[in-house]
Design a protein around this motif. Structure first.
Motif, PDB file in Angstrom:
ATOM      1  N   UNK A  26       0.823  -1.177   0.078  1.00 45.34           N
ATOM      2  CA  UNK A  26      -0.057  -0.066   0.116  1.00 45.34           C
ATOM      3  C   UNK A  26       0.829   1.284  -0.033  1.00 45.34           C
ATOM      4  N   UNK A  27       0.254   2.355   0.095  1.00 45.06           N
ATOM      5  CA  UNK A  27       0.851   3.780   0.090  1.00 45.06           C
ATOM      6  C   UNK A  27       0.108   4.634   0.980  1.00 45.06           C
ATOM      7  N   UNK A  28       0.845   5.374   1.753  1.00 48.55           N
ATOM      8  CA  UNK A  28       0.540   6.433   2.648  1.00 48.55           C
ATOM      9  C   UNK A  28       0.379   8.012   1.917  1.00 48.55           C
ATOM     10  N   UNK A  29      -0.384   8.360   1.729  1.00 52.52           N
ATOM     11  CA  UNK A  29      -0.500   9.721   1.135  1.00 52.52           C
ATOM     12  C   UNK A  29      -0.251  10.849   2.156  1.00 52.52           C
ATOM     13  N   UNK A  30       0.564  11.814   1.633  1.00 48.17           N
ATOM     14  CA  UNK A  30       0.889  12.685   2.707  1.00 48.17           C
ATOM     15  C   UNK A  30       0.073  13.921   2.454  1.00 48.17           C
ATOM     16  N   UNK A  31      -0.386  14.610   3.580  1.00 51.08           N
ATOM     17  CA  UNK A  31      -1.217  15.786   3.386  1.00 51.08           C
ATOM     18  C   UNK A  31      -0.207  17.154   3.407  1.00 51.08           C
ATOM     19  N   UNK A  32      -0.869  18.181   3.293  1.00 48.39           N
ATOM     20  CA  UNK A  32       0.041  19.506   3.124  1.00 48.39           C
ATOM     21  C   UNK A  32       0.808  19.800   4.192  1.00 48.39           C
ATOM     22  N   UNK A  33       0.511  19.530   5.525  1.00 49.87           N
ATOM     23  CA  UNK A  33       1.216  19.807   6.577  1.00 49.87           C
ATOM     24  C   UNK A  33       2.351  18.727   6.542  1.00 49.87           C
ATOM     25  N   UNK A  34       2.247  17.546   6.419  1.00 51.62           N
ATOM     26  CA  UNK A  34       3.263  16.750   6.092  1.00 51.62           C
ATOM     27  C   UNK A  34       4.309  17.198   5.175  1.00 51.62           C
ATOM     28  N   UNK A  35       3.864  17.735   4.110  1.00 50.52           N
ATOM     29  CA  UNK A  35       4.834  18.099   3.167  1.00 50.52           C
ATOM     30  C   UNK A  35       5.744  19.340   3.554  1.00 50.52           C
ATOM     31  N   UNK A  36       4.848  20.159   4.181  1.00 53.39           N
ATOM     32  CA  UNK A  36       5.420  21.579   4.658  1.00 53.39           C
ATOM     33  C   UNK A  36       6.608  21.195   5.495  1.00 53.39           C
ATOM     34  N   UNK A  37       6.535  20.087   6.260  1.00 49.68           N
ATOM     35  CA  UNK A  37       7.543  19.932   7.422  1.00 49.68           C
ATOM     36  C   UNK A  37       8.658  18.841   7.124  1.00 49.68           C
ATOM     37  N   UNK A  38       8.522  18.543   5.609  1.00 51.22           N
ATOM     38  CA  UNK A  38       9.542  17.513   5.250  1.00 51.22           C
ATOM     39  C   UNK A  38      10.982  18.001   5.567  1.00 51.22           C
ATOM     40  N   UNK A  39      11.588  18.977   5.549  1.00 52.78           N
ATOM     41  CA  UNK A  39      12.680  19.320   5.802  1.00 52.78           C
ATOM     42  C   UNK A  39      13.092  19.236   7.063  1.00 52.78           C
ATOM     43  N   UNK A  40      12.312  19.094   8.100  1.00 50.05           N
ATOM     44  CA  UNK A  40      12.593  19.096   9.512  1.00 50.05           C
ATOM     45  C   UNK A  40      12.576  17.900  10.136  1.00 50.05           C
ATOM     46  N   UNK A 204      -6.700  35.402   5.461  1.00 52.84           N
ATOM     47  CA  UNK A 204      -6.735  34.913   4.102  1.00 52.84           C
ATOM     48  C   UNK A 204      -5.603  35.442   3.164  1.00 52.84           C
ATOM     49  N   UNK A 205      -4.618  36.344   3.642  1.00 54.47           N
ATOM     50  CA  UNK A 205      -3.497  36.654   2.767  1.00 54.47           C
ATOM     51  C   UNK A 205      -2.534  35.530   2.862  1.00 54.47           C
ATOM     52  N   UNK A 334      -1.881  27.947   4.188  1.00 58.41           N
ATOM     53  CA  UNK A 334      -0.784  27.248   3.959  1.00 58.41           C
ATOM     54  C   UNK A 334      -1.233  25.936   3.010  1.00 58.41           C
ATOM     55  N   UNK A 335      -2.220  25.565   3.246  1.00 62.87           N
ATOM     56  CA  UNK A 335      -2.703  24.187   2.747  1.00 62.87           C
ATOM     57  C   UNK A 335      -2.837  24.790   1.167  1.00 62.87           C
ATOM     58  N   UNK A 336      -3.355  26.047   0.879  1.00 65.68           N
ATOM     59  CA  UNK A 336      -3.663  26.501  -0.525  1.00 65.68           C
ATOM     60  C   UNK A 336      -2.184  26.628  -0.846  1.00 65.68           C
ATOM     61  N   UNK A 337      -1.148  27.171  -0.360  1.00 70.71           N
ATOM     62  CA  UNK A 337       0.088  27.139  -0.827  1.00 70.71           C
ATOM     63  C   UNK A 337       0.783  25.751  -1.358  1.00 70.71           C
TER      64      UNK A 337
END
Length: 434
Positions: A26-40, A204-205, A334-337
Motif C-alpha cells: 500500500x501507499x500512505x499519501x501525505x497531506x499539506x502539513x506533512x509536506x510543509x514539514x518534510x525538511x525538519x 486569508x492573505x 498554507x494548505x492552498x500554498x
C-alpha cells in the motif's frame, strides 16, 4: 569546541513489523502539513539511570518495536516520488533503524560536560540522497560506563508532529512493560489526505510562517545563511513562580508558554535592535484528551503574531496578551500554498520567522523503563532557519514533585550567546545547569 563523548563504534540493525505485509504494502499519501514539514526532524533524548535499565539487553529493548510497527505501518516505510513529483510513503516494511553505542563516561560525567545537549546521543539522520533507502526513524541506545542508558529518537517530521514522536516512544515503553499498544492504533495505509483542522481566527492573505527553502544537494535539509547553535535552559518550578505571574492564571495548571515566549521575544528583539522581529510564528498542536491513542499525524497549528510596536521596548504584558489573544491561524492558506505547487515545493517552517513551539502538554515523562521515569528528557528540532526557534517543554520533577520547564533555543551563535547573558542578568535564568 565541546568535549566529545568518546563513543565506541556503533552497531546498526533494523526492526521491521512483526507481521509481514507481503505484496499488500500500500501507499500512505501525505497531506499539506506533512509536506510543509518534510525538511525538519524532531530529535529527543531520554536518560535513565542504571537502576531503571538493569538486566535489560539490547534484544529486550528492541523486542517491543516489532509489534508496534504492526500498528503504524507507514513509519517503517520509505518515501517515494510520484510521476507528478509529489512525495508519498510506500508502506513496504523496510523498517526502523536501531543504533547501539557505548560511552566511556558515566551519565553524570556526560551531563556535567554537555548539560542538556542532544548532539551525539541522537543519530545524524537526514532523508536522502537515495530516498528509497532512507529510514524515517532512527533510535539510538547509548550505554554509559555507569550502567545508565540514553534513548535517542530522530523522527522525520513528515511522519507526524512532536506529540506523535513522544507518543511513539511512550507506547514503546508500555509495550516493553507488557502493555499492548492501544487497539485504536490499528491502521492500514490510507488513500485519502487527512482533513485539515482550522481555527476560527483565520486569515486569508499570503502566509508568513514559512519560506521557500534552499536544499543542500539531494538531502532533505535546507541550507542556512549563518551557523545556528542550540542551548537548553532549565527553569525549576520555584523559578517559575518568580516570573511575572501576574500575567498568568493562579491555577496550578498555568501554562507558562506565553510568559516565557514573551520574555525571549523581547530579549531577542533587543539583541537585534532595529531588526528585532515584529512578526513571530506560534506553533501549537491540536491535542485532545485521547491524544495518546491517536495515529501519528501532523496536527500542527501555525499562527502569526504581529505588533506595530518595537517588541524590545514593549511591556511584557503586551507581548503576553498578543501571544494569548491575537494569534492568526495560517493553516488554510498554507494548505492552498502547498496544493497550488502540487506538493512539490520545499519550505522551511521552524525559523522562517522567529518561531515559538508550545510543547508544555507533552507527556515526556510518561516514558518509563522498569517503572522508572527518565531522569532527564529533552527535545530539539533539526533544520531550523536563521530566524530561530524556541521550544517550551516540561522539565524533570523537582524535589517538591513539581515540574519546571525546559527551554530549548536554536539561534545564530552570536545571538544565542547574548541571549544567555540577558536571561541570566535580567531574569536570573542561568545558562549553566551545575
Amino acid at each position: 569546541m565541546s568535549p566529545q563523548l568518546n563513543l565506541e563504534a556503533s552497531i546498526i540493525s533494523t526492526v521491521v513489523p512483526a507481521t509481514p505485509r507481503g505484496e499488500d504494502d500500500g501507499e500512505y499519501n501525505l497531506n499539506y502539513m506533512d509536506l510543509l514539514m518534510k525538511l525538519h526532524y524532531i530529535r529527543s533524548i531520554y536518560l535513565f539511570d542504571s537502576e531503571a535499565v538493569q538486566d535489560l539487553s539490547i534484544s529486550d529493548l528492541k523486542a517491543p518495536m516489532f509489534p508496534m510497527l504492526d500498528s503504524c505501518s507507514h513509519v517503517s516505510g520509505r518515501v517515494r516520488i510520484s510521476e507528478s513529483g509529489r512525495p508519498f510513503i510506500k508502506c513496504n516494511d523496510a523498517g526502523v533503524r536501531i543504533e547501539e553505542s557505548r560511552c566511556q563516561k558515566t551519565l553524570r560525567e556526560w551531563m556535567d560536560e554537555k548539560e542538556y545537549s542532544i548532539d551525539e546521543l541522537v543519530h545524524d539522520h537526514v532523508l536522502g540522497p537515495d530516498l528509497a533507502f532512507s529510514p524515517l526513524i532512527f533510535i539510538k541506545f547509548t550505554y554509559f560506563k555507569c550502567g545508565g542508558l540514553s534513548l535517542g529518537l530522530s523522527w522525520a517530521h513528515i511522519l507526524g508532529d512532536a506529540f506523535s514522536a513522544f507518543n511513539f516512544i511512550t507506547k514503546w515503553s508500555h509495550t516493553l512493560a507488557a502493555q499492548a499498544p492501544p487497539k485504536s492504533l490499528r491502521f492500514k495505509c490510507l488513500s485519502n489526505f487527512t482533513k485539515p483542522k482550522f481555527l476560527s481566527n483565520s486569515i486569508s492573505d499570503y502566509p508568513i510562517s514559512v519560506k521557500k527553502a534552499t536544499l543542500v544537494d539531494k538531502y532533505w535539509l535546507a541550507a542556512n545563511d549563518s551557523y545556528v547553535a542550540t542551548h537548553t535552559f532549565h527553569i525549576t518550578s520555584k523559578q517559575l513562580h518568580h516570573l511575572p505571574t501576574t500575567f498568568a492564571s493562579t491555577d496550578t495548571n498555568t501554562k507558562y508558554f506565553g510568559i516565557i515566549s514573551a520574555m525571549i521575544w523581547k530579549c531577542i528583539a533587543q539583541i537585534r535592535g532595529d531588526y528585532g522581529p515584529r512578526v513571530v510564528t506560534i506553533s501549537t498542536t491540536n491535542v485532545s484528551n485521547g491524544v495518546e491513542n491517536e495515529f501519528p499525524s501532523n496536527d500542527v497549528v501555525l499562527s502569526r503574531v504581529e505588533t506595530n510596536l518595537s517588541p524590545g521596548e514593549s511591556n511584557l504584558s503586551e507581548l503576553v496578551n498578543l501571544i494569548a489573544e491575537k494569534k492568526m491561524n495560517e493553516n488554510h492558506v498554507l494548505k492552498k500554498l502547498v496544493e497550488e505547487s502540487e506538493g512539490v515545493g520545499d519550505f522551511v517552517v521552524y525559523g522562517a520567522k522567529l518561531t515559538f513551539v508550545d510543547l508544555e502538554e507533552g507527556d515526556f515523562y510518561g516514558v518509563k523503563i522498569n517503572g522508572k521515569k527518565a531522569i532527564m528528557v529533552n527535545c530539539d528540532i533539526r533544520g531550523v532557519g536563521d530566524e530561530g526557534v524556541v521550544l517550551v517543554l516540561p522539565g524533570p520533577e523537582d524535589d517538591d514533585g513539581n515540574n519546571g520547564r525546559m527551554i530549548t533555543v536554536s539561534l545564530p551563535g552570536k545571538e544565542l550567546d547574548q541571549l544567555k547573558s540577558k536571561l541570566e542578568k535580567e531574569w536570573g535564568i542561568q545558562y549553566y545547569s551545575r
